[in-house]
Motif scaffolding. Structure first.
Motif, PDB file in Angstrom:
ATOM      1  N   TYR A 172       0.864  -1.179   0.000  1.00 20.87           N
ATOM      2  CA  TYR A 172       0.000   0.000   0.000  1.00 20.87           C
ATOM      3  C   TYR A 172       0.903   1.231   0.000  1.00 20.87           C
ATOM      4  O   TYR A 172       1.967   1.236   0.602  1.00 20.87           O
ATOM      5  CB  TYR A 172      -0.963   0.020   1.188  1.00 20.87           C
ATOM      6  CG  TYR A 172      -0.315   0.056   2.546  1.00 20.87           C
ATOM      7  CD1 TYR A 172      -0.139   1.256   3.239  1.00 20.87           C
ATOM      8  CD2 TYR A 172       0.121  -1.123   3.159  1.00 20.87           C
ATOM      9  CE1 TYR A 172       0.455   1.293   4.481  1.00 20.87           C
ATOM     10  CE2 TYR A 172       0.716  -1.090   4.410  1.00 20.87           C
ATOM     11  CZ  TYR A 172       0.875   0.111   5.071  1.00 20.87           C
ATOM     12  OH  TYR A 172       1.472   0.134   6.304  1.00 20.87           O
ATOM     13  N   PHE A 173       0.476   2.264  -0.736  1.00 18.75           N
ATOM     14  CA  PHE A 173       1.256   3.485  -0.841  1.00 18.75           C
ATOM     15  C   PHE A 173       0.809   4.482   0.220  1.00 18.75           C
ATOM     16  O   PHE A 173      -0.365   4.524   0.583  1.00 18.75           O
ATOM     17  CB  PHE A 173       1.121   4.089  -2.242  1.00 18.75           C
ATOM     18  CG  PHE A 173       1.971   3.374  -3.248  1.00 18.75           C
ATOM     19  CD1 PHE A 173       3.201   3.891  -3.611  1.00 18.75           C
ATOM     20  CD2 PHE A 173       1.567   2.164  -3.790  1.00 18.75           C
ATOM     21  CE1 PHE A 173       4.008   3.230  -4.513  1.00 18.75           C
ATOM     22  CE2 PHE A 173       2.360   1.489  -4.691  1.00 18.75           C
ATOM     23  CZ  PHE A 173       3.592   2.017  -5.049  1.00 18.75           C
ATOM     24  N   LEU A 174       1.754   5.263   0.702  1.00 16.02           N
ATOM     25  CA  LEU A 174       1.460   6.213   1.774  1.00 16.02           C
ATOM     26  C   LEU A 174       1.228   7.607   1.211  1.00 16.02           C
ATOM     27  O   LEU A 174       1.907   8.030   0.274  1.00 16.02           O
ATOM     28  CB  LEU A 174       2.608   6.234   2.781  1.00 16.02           C
ATOM     29  CG  LEU A 174       2.685   4.984   3.659  1.00 16.02           C
ATOM     30  CD1 LEU A 174       3.553   3.923   3.013  1.00 16.02           C
ATOM     31  CD2 LEU A 174       3.196   5.305   5.037  1.00 16.02           C
ATOM     32  N   SER A 175       0.282   8.309   1.813  1.00 14.65           N
ATOM     33  CA  SER A 175       0.007   9.697   1.410  1.00 14.65           C
ATOM     34  C   SER A 175       1.095  10.607   1.980  1.00 14.65           C
ATOM     35  O   SER A 175       1.865  10.216   2.862  1.00 14.65           O
ATOM     36  CB  SER A 175      -1.355  10.126   1.961  1.00 14.65           C
ATOM     37  OG  SER A 175      -1.289  10.211   3.379  1.00 14.65           O
ATOM     38  N   ASP A 176       1.123  11.846   1.503  1.00 12.08           N
ATOM     39  CA  ASP A 176       2.090  12.824   2.026  1.00 12.08           C
ATOM     40  C   ASP A 176       1.883  13.032   3.520  1.00 12.08           C
ATOM     41  O   ASP A 176       2.851  13.183   4.280  1.00 12.08           O
ATOM     42  CB  ASP A 176       1.955  14.160   1.284  1.00 12.08           C
ATOM     43  CG  ASP A 176       2.465  14.067  -0.150  1.00 12.08           C
ATOM     44  OD1 ASP A 176       3.231  13.121  -0.449  1.00 12.08           O
ATOM     45  OD2 ASP A 176       2.090  14.919  -0.970  1.00 12.08           O
ATOM     46  N   ARG A 231       3.747  12.059   9.105  1.00 13.65           N
ATOM     47  CA  ARG A 231       3.572  11.505  10.458  1.00 13.65           C
ATOM     48  C   ARG A 231       4.716  10.554  10.796  1.00 13.65           C
ATOM     49  O   ARG A 231       5.229  10.560  11.907  1.00 13.65           O
ATOM     50  CB  ARG A 231       2.218  10.794  10.581  1.00 13.65           C
ATOM     51  CG  ARG A 231       1.064  11.769  10.750  1.00 13.65           C
ATOM     52  CD  ARG A 231      -0.165  11.093  11.316  1.00 13.65           C
ATOM     53  NE  ARG A 231      -0.700  10.075  10.431  1.00 13.65           N
ATOM     54  CZ  ARG A 231      -1.585  10.308   9.464  1.00 13.65           C
ATOM     55  NH1 ARG A 231      -2.014  11.548   9.257  1.00 13.65           N
ATOM     56  NH2 ARG A 231      -2.033   9.331   8.711  1.00 13.65           N
ATOM     57  N   TYR A 232       5.110   9.728   9.824  1.00 13.41           N
ATOM     58  CA  TYR A 232       6.253   8.837  10.052  1.00 13.41           C
ATOM     59  C   TYR A 232       7.516   9.661  10.329  1.00 13.41           C
ATOM     60  O   TYR A 232       8.288   9.350  11.242  1.00 13.41           O
ATOM     61  CB  TYR A 232       6.475   7.919   8.850  1.00 13.41           C
ATOM     62  CG  TYR A 232       5.658   6.649   8.881  1.00 13.41           C
ATOM     63  CD1 TYR A 232       6.083   5.551   9.604  1.00 13.41           C
ATOM     64  CD2 TYR A 232       4.461   6.552   8.170  1.00 13.41           C
ATOM     65  CE1 TYR A 232       5.341   4.378   9.640  1.00 13.41           C
ATOM     66  CE2 TYR A 232       3.705   5.384   8.195  1.00 13.41           C
ATOM     67  CZ  TYR A 232       4.154   4.300   8.928  1.00 13.41           C
ATOM     68  OH  TYR A 232       3.413   3.147   8.964  1.00 13.41           O
ATOM     69  N   ILE A 271      11.031   8.432  11.406  1.00 11.69           N
ATOM     70  CA  ILE A 271      11.055   7.341  10.423  1.00 11.69           C
ATOM     71  C   ILE A 271      10.892   7.977   9.043  1.00 11.69           C
ATOM     72  O   ILE A 271       9.782   8.316   8.625  1.00 11.69           O
ATOM     73  CB  ILE A 271       9.928   6.317  10.691  1.00 11.69           C
ATOM     74  CG1 ILE A 271      10.083   5.704  12.080  1.00 11.69           C
ATOM     75  CG2 ILE A 271       9.918   5.231   9.625  1.00 11.69           C
ATOM     76  CD1 ILE A 271       8.869   4.931  12.558  1.00 11.69           C
ATOM     77  N   ASP A 272      12.009   8.169   8.363  1.00 10.58           N
ATOM     78  CA  ASP A 272      11.993   8.791   7.034  1.00 10.58           C
ATOM     79  C   ASP A 272      12.004   7.672   5.994  1.00 10.58           C
ATOM     80  O   ASP A 272      13.064   7.181   5.601  1.00 10.58           O
ATOM     81  CB  ASP A 272      13.209   9.699   6.867  1.00 10.58           C
ATOM     82  CG  ASP A 272      13.176  10.468   5.555  1.00 10.58           C
ATOM     83  OD1 ASP A 272      12.351  10.143   4.677  1.00 10.58           O
ATOM     84  OD2 ASP A 272      14.009  11.390   5.401  1.00 10.58           O
TER      85      ASP A 272
END
Length: 196
Positions: free
Chosen positions: A131-135, A140-141, A146-147
């Motif tokens: 699954y792809f993460l939104s901006d 939040r990461y 967590i980059d």
């Protein structure tokens, strides 16, 4: 020739992008496990079809060294590795993290089984676990140190759903753990009876 290569890359990326937009479902029980060839953290060649010809394969997708649930599971698999080896089971763990980040996983877990960097997310795409993460999610990461753009570089910013498959000798999936809601954690104690 170059033009054909560029077209192939374009359509591959477009296809990957299109598939990735839906919610991942993972593969289901009774499905044939897609084949792949790669190398592990020790630069050992790994060919799923050849491995599964000889013995069952326990294949799992983990998020990275920064995920405590992931490293705990990998550590416990390492602690029980002699049991799986005695039962003729090959353990393979796959992640989008970079080779540099993979070294941190290795340091934390002491994994003696295969850790695989999923270059360009090709393996996780085959198993439909990404699954792809939104901006906003990426931000939040980052606020939690967590980059993912750095940790997974040069891979896209996607993560696998926590998932695990047991692949039998006929390449059939005989066990599946797939939790898109991240509500349940798999425990090694649940896996041991599968190979008794």
């Amino acid at each position: 020739m170059l033009q054909k290569g560029l077209l192939f890359v374009f359509f591959s990326c477009y296809s990957f992008y299109s598939v990735a937009q839906g919610q991942p479902e993972g593969l289901f029980l009774g499905s044939k496990a897609p084949d792949f060839k790669t190398v592990d953290q020790f630069d050992r060649p790994l060919h799923l079809r050849e491995l599964a010809k000889k013995k069952p394969v326990l294949l799992l997708f983990y998020r990275g060294y920064w995920c405590p649930h992931c490293t705990r599971l990998l550590t416990r698999l390492q602690d029980s590795l002699s049991y799986f080896t005695e039962k003729g089971v090959t353990v393979v763990a796959i992640s989008p993290e970079s080779k540099e980040s993979q070294l941190k996983t290795l340091e934390k877990t002491k994994a003696g089984f295969s850790l695989v960097q999923d270059s360009a997310l090709l393996i996780s795409q085959l198993y439909d676990v990404n699954y792809f993460l939104s901006d906003n999610q990426l931000a939040r990461y980052r606020s939690g140190a967590i980059d993912l753009m750095k940790i997974n570089h040069p891979n896209p910013t996607a993560l696998p759903v926590p998932s695990l498959y047991v692949i039998g000798k006929d390449y059939t999936i005989t066990y599946r753990f797939f939790d898109p809601e991240h509500k349940r954690k798999i425990h090694v104690a649940e896996l041991i009876p599968l190979f008794q």
